[in-house]
Scaffold this motif. Structure first.
Motif, PDB file in Angstrom:
ATOM      1  N   GLU B 741      43.328 -83.988 -55.001  1.00 33.59           N
ATOM      2  CA  GLU B 741      43.709 -85.391 -54.875  1.00 33.59           C
ATOM      3  C   GLU B 741      45.165 -85.513 -54.395  1.00 33.59           C
ATOM      4  OE1 GLU B 741      43.910 -87.661 -58.513  1.00 33.59           O
ATOM      5  OE2 GLU B 741      42.944 -89.381 -57.583  1.00 33.59           O
ATOM      6  N   LEU B 742      46.027 -84.640 -54.944  1.00 38.22           N
ATOM      7  CA  LEU B 742      47.419 -84.624 -54.472  1.00 38.22           C
ATOM      8  C   LEU B 742      47.471 -84.364 -52.972  1.00 38.22           C
ATOM      9  CD1 LEU B 742      49.763 -82.514 -56.793  1.00 38.22           C
ATOM     10  CD2 LEU B 742      49.861 -84.948 -56.288  1.00 38.22           C
ATOM     11  N   HIS B 745      46.379 -87.276 -50.832  1.00 33.28           N
ATOM     12  CA  HIS B 745      47.370 -88.353 -50.734  1.00 33.28           C
ATOM     13  C   HIS B 745      48.645 -87.906 -50.017  1.00 33.28           C
ATOM     14  CE1 HIS B 745      44.872 -90.320 -53.780  1.00 33.28           C
ATOM     15  NE2 HIS B 745      45.475 -91.434 -53.441  1.00 33.28           N
ATOM     16  N   HIS B 746      48.777 -86.614 -49.781  1.00 32.59           N
ATOM     17  CA  HIS B 746      50.015 -86.071 -49.221  1.00 32.59           C
ATOM     18  C   HIS B 746      50.023 -86.279 -47.709  1.00 32.59           C
ATOM     19  CE1 HIS B 746      52.947 -82.863 -48.217  1.00 32.59           C
ATOM     20  NE2 HIS B 746      53.445 -83.161 -49.404  1.00 32.59           N
TER      21      HIS B 746
END
Lengths: 195, 846
Positions: B741-742, B745-746
């Motif tokens: 998820e990180l 979104h990165h």
């Protein structure tokens, strides 16, 4: 809270510390790191901005809440009462920092169902309500710093009493000319940044 | 309240110490367990390794533990057809059936020719279990393809030679000027990431200047005082130019250090070899008007310069040859090679040389020591065709200013400790202590023999491992005269199809091996070729002794000596087992117990009376406890580790940390032994009729172009470069949903970084779907148009782009860089076996 932008390296340990402490659902980030690019090659670089709820002294989210779900503790921490929240999301519109999240649908990290950890963590939350960073007040009440603070690999986060002029956070704000995000809005955030 | 109700309400609420294994750094953690469920992982309080701090990966371990896609039962294939994208049609089998099958095959191979077994894997917490098993079994084929195509091949031999250890770091507490070459130490990568992150941040706040040399504008480059974007694969040219400016333009070098602690004054004859004493064969130095052995007791001031005649032979000090050699690297010339401006090259050289404060001293704990607060560090940026020479060039910059294992300089990971220290090797040069050797040392060179292993390790007498050569050996075993055909590939927790080179080629290689057994947590990409998959425990479900090796994952620098053991904090699900425990069971089932126990005694350096009895059977925990007693003393036991997680045995001494001025062995500036090792390789390969390039075995490093350099035929007008994110480890963490998820979104993680000029030229817009294509393969991704990349480069992060259905979170996310890598011998460093990681590519919309 004071966030040191010189120390922050954009590693997102804080983002995951918040997940690990609070068990927030997918797409909900009470803490996160925003990133943007500045400058032209070869003088270009990426800059990192760690964010949490600013726990404004004059919190617009609290003002607009029709049910009193958002309130402010004596120590300044802005908290959300899911029992009172009706999910109208006026607070999200009012918040100038985009740090409030609406949990519209019970979703899990693995589509098929909750992990034992999520089952445990989600007990605190309610679908159809707005959630946000609460400075880990349960930790704070035990005399502990918030999860994102203790985990930060570069010690870029400081937590303390802004009303005490001798506290580390107060001294950092003076010594290193701390600033608040969007100061012009006069919400008086309790989160300061230093560079 | 009646008793039964009170019992159900009774809650388990404990914090249990253990060791993280979301990467190999071995951070100390504690897990909060409530009613059998892990509800939080954080850094273990006040431990000397990472304190309470922990990175994103470490804290995300819960979501790997509770991943519902983890395997819960051994599987065997029912579809005899194997290939990428072909369903093996798995059926569940019992552990008994799985181990019966495996043991039967192992026994047959052991009786015929044990070399037919290849043991593979990359599990740092149990790195000893694999060589122990392979060793006891009798196969030399211990192949670490899980990561070592890029993992330090061209680093470890160099740090062994110069720092006396497996790895080295700048001495951040004192360093004032740090150059990072293609590495992000201090930005959540490297061998000690959480500790280094704080040390780096403290140093930057203190005013240490940080210069990052990297084709990608990484997190590290973004926090640097200066980012120098460089053309990939040209680092050695830049460093040799800096050395040239220091030695030949500015006359800045540490003559005292070079004379006393290095082979710089050794006399070299016209053929490039040491000039030796006729009687003792010891290398000579020129001192007080005559030649003296390097270890003569009456040395006064050996010459670094000049030309002398010794027994009728013309001889010159190694330093003089080195200094003349680097004259070939003028900033003007190197600027055209690296794309870094001439004036920048000169300025950084001067800044670095001045920052080293040559001649200055510092007092630490009452001891006066040289103070050289400048260091240059590197790691995987040396994954190049000539990577070994690049590493040697980089360390020569630290050496000429005397910043090696002294305060402020580049310091080894604990080369000297309470019961180990570097030894004096042939010709007075340093050999690391045995217990720091996770792999074989680079010095002295091993004797070259005909091939015994599938990776041709015998042809690489100074390399730590040789994994990439497996490909051509397996695909053309006739050519390399391998005297057997491998029959069984036994893999532990690694995924060669993701982590080596082009997966189609790697699949071709693995398909040559009739039976493949994989111990893994999930069904991986490699498992499409496997015959059985056996489910392994998560790190929070298993025991591992001493995951923090002092040479690799124990904080260097001042502080305390500490020792760790990882323990299970929750039980494995039924059907899941810790693979080292399974290996032990196989060992005893096969009747190899006695050989195995002797191997443990030898390779772990167990000291009487704390050794294994060859005639007894042990559990893994029992072995761990005996090891602890042997290492630390009879008063230590496993229970102490289980209670505390980490045990401190005492403070480090100044002479351990800054050992250079306290130990006898010298370090090389001139690699005479490499020249001789190369001749040995040439002799054996010529005798066998195997073409083999030995031209990199040279005594003074050079920059040589990678195959990609200025080879843009076929429209391959760019380089592809891989870089590391602070929140993923290889392909190992890609199935973790929080970390995924990180990355989602990165702004950069899953994208292809394209410079704005390139994007404009090719009509590519931010967010466009693009293909990146090399001669080896093609990948599809989403373009991120950016200023934070060299204009000749496309950047691809991580080991992403999984395709296995058994890892659905990871599947289809990001871009698989390794697909682009050609892996034929001309792309592999023949000295260190590093695979060249800067392929030529083209990019287009699609």
């Amino acid at each position: 809270m004071v966030l040191d932008l010189k120390r922050c390296i954009g590693c997102n340990a804080c983002t995951i510390a918040c997940k690990a402490e609070n068990g927030t659902p997918p797409s909900v980030f009470w803490a996160r790191v925003l990133e943007k690019e500045v400058g032209k090659y070869p003088l270009a670089k990426r800059i990192f901005l760690p964010t949490v709820c600013n726990h404004c002294k004059d919190a617009p989210c609290k003002e607009v809440c029709p049910t009193g779900a958002t309130s402010q503790r004596e120590d300044g921490i802005v908290i959300q009462d899911y029992d009172k929240c009706i999910g109208c999301r006026a607070c999200m519109m009012a918040c100038p920092y985009g740090v409030r999240f609406y949990w519209g649908k019970k979703e899990y990290y693995f589509k098929d169902g909750p992990t034992p950890y999520e089952e445990y963590a989600y007990q605190k939350f309610q679908v159809g309500t707005v959630m946000k960073c609460n400075f880990c007040y349960e930790r704070v009440d035990k005399g502990l710093d918030p999860a994102c603070v203790i985990t930060c690999p570069t010690k870029a986060r400081y937590f303390g009493d802004l009303n005490d002029p001798t506290s580390e956070v107060s001294r950092l704000i003076i010594d290193r000319r701390g600033f608040q995000l969007r100061e012009e809005l006069a919400t008086d955030p309790s989160v300061y940044y230093i560079q | 309240m009646n008793q039964s109700i009170s019992k159900t309400l009774e809650t388990e609420d404990r914090w249990i110490p253990s060791v993280c294994y979301m990467c190999n750094c071995g951070c100390q953690i504690r897990a909060h367990v409530v009613n059998g469920v892990v509800v939080k992982i954080e850094g273990n309080l006040d431990n000397p390794h990472n304190d309470i701090r922990l990175c994103a990966k470490g804290q995300a371990g819960i979501m790997s533990l509770y991943d519902p896609f983890r395997l819960k039962s051994p599987l065997k294939r029912t579809n005899p057809e194997k290939g990428i994208g072909v369903d093996p049609r798995w059926v569940e089998i019992s552990w008994d059936e799985a181990l019966d099958t495996l043991v039967e095959r192992l026994k047959k191979i052991q009786a015929e020719d044990p070399r037919k077994l290849i043991v593979a894997g990359l599990d740092f917490n149990h790195v000893i279990a694999e060589p122990l098993f392979a060793g006891a079994f009798g196969t030399p084929n211990f192949w670490k393809g899980g990561a070592d195509y890029f993992c330090g091949n061209a680093v470890h031999p160099v740090t062994f030679l110069t720092n006396g250890s497996f790895y080295s770091d700048p001495d951040f507490e004192l360093c004032n000027y740090s150059i990072m070459m293609g590495i992000q130490t201090g930005f959540m990568v490297g061998h000690n990431s959480v500790t280094e992150a704080l040390e780096m941040a403290d140093a930057r706040l203190r005013g240490m200047k940080l210069v990052v040399v990297d084709p990608i504008g990484t997190n590290g480059a973004s926090k640097a005082d200066e980012w120098l974007p460089i053309r990939p694969g040209t680092d050695a040219a830049l460093v040799l130019s800096w050395v040239n400016v220091l030695l030949n333009e500015l006359n800045i070098y540490d003559a005292t250090f070079l004379k006393k602690y290095t082979n710089a004054p050794y006399l070299i004859g016209p053929e490039g070899y040491y000039v030796r004493d006729a009687e003792t064969q010891k290398p000579l130095m020129w001192d007080e008007g005559k030649a003296k052995p390097y270890d003569a007791s009456d040395l006064n001031d050996p010459a670094l310069e000049g030309s002398y005649t010794v027994d009728g032979v013309e001889a010159r000090p190694a330093f003089e040859l080195f200094r003349e050699h680097v004259k070939g690297y003028s900033p003007e010339k190197v600027s055209t090679i690296t794309t870094i401006p001439t004036e920048t090259i000169r300025r950084i050289a001067r800044e670095f040389g001045e920052a080293a404060r040559i001649g200055s001293k510092i007092v630490i704990h009452g001891r006066e020591l040289p103070y050289r607060p400048a260091a240059i560090a590197w790691n995987k940026g040396s994954s190049h065709r000539h990577g070994m020479l690049m590493g040697l060039a980089i360390q020569s910059l630290n050496t000429v200013v005397g910043a090696m294992d002294v305060p402020g300089g580049q310091i080894g990971f604990n080369p000297k400790g309470p019961f180990w220290e570097p030894k004096v090797g042939p010709d007075g040069l340093m050999m690391p202590a045995d217990m720091l050797l996770l792999v074989e040392p680079a010095y002295p060179a091993r004797k070259v023999t005909p091939p015994q292993t599938v990776d041709l390790y015998q042809f690489l007498p100074v390399a730590p491992y040789a994994a990439p050569f497996i490909e051509d050996t397996m695909l053309d075993s006739q050519k390399f005269k391998l005297p057997y055909q491998p029959e069984l590939f036994l893999n532990f927790d690694s995924n060669p199809l993701m982590s080596t080179s082009n997966p189609e080629k790697m699949a071709e290689v693995l398909l040559k091996i009739p039976f493949l057994v994989d111990f893994n947590s999930h069904i991986t990409e490699t498992d499409e070729l496997a015959d059985m998959v056996l489910p392994t425990a998560h790190y929070l479900e298993r025991f591992s002794p001493f995951p923090n090796s002092p040479g690799a994952h124990l904080k260097p620098g001042l502080g305390v000596w500490y020792w760790t053991m990882s323990q299970s904090v929750v039980d494995s699900p039924p059907g899941v087992r810790s693979w080292p425990e399974v290996v032990l069971e196989m060992v005893y089932r096969m009747g190899m117990g006695s050989d195995f126990n002797i191997m443990v005694n030898t390779l772990l350096y167990l000291r009487e009376p704390h050794t294994l009895d060859p005639n007894k059977q042990y559990t893994y925990e029992e072995i761990g406890e005996i090891w602890a007693k042997s290492r630390l003393g009879a008063e230590y036991n496993l229970q102490q580790f289980k209670e505390q997680g980490c045990i401190v045995s005492g403070p480090k001494k100044v002479e351990d940390v800054y050992d250079r001025v306290y130990i006898k062995p010298k370090i090389p500036l001139y690699y005479e032994y490499l020249k001789r090792a190369g001749e040995d390789v040439k002799r054996v390969t010529t005798e066998l009729g195997i073409p083999w390039d030995t031209s990199d075995y040279q005594p003074i490093p050079d920059w040589k172009p990678c195959p990609s350099y200025e080879n843009s035929q076929g429209g391959y007008d760019l380089y592809a470069v891989n870089y590391k994110l602070p929140f993923h480890t290889f392909s190992y963490t890609t199935q973790n949903p929080w970390l995924n998820e990180l990355a989602e979104h990165h702004p950069y993680a899953y994208k292809v970084l394209v410079h704005s000029q390139v994007a404009k030229r090719k009509g590519i817009k931010d967010g466009d779907s693009v293909y990146v294509e090399s001669i080896a393969g093609k990948v599809k991704g989403v373009a991120k148009v950016t200023e934070c990349v060299h204009p000749e480069v496309v950047g691809i992060a991580g080991t992403f782009g999984n395709w296995a259905t058994g890892r659905p979170i990871a599947k289809g996310k990001g871009v698989h860089f390794n697909t682009l890598l050609p892996s034929t011998p001309e792309h592999i460093d023949t000295v260190s076996a590093a695979l060249d990681a800067c392929p030529r590519v083209k990019i287009y919309k699609g």
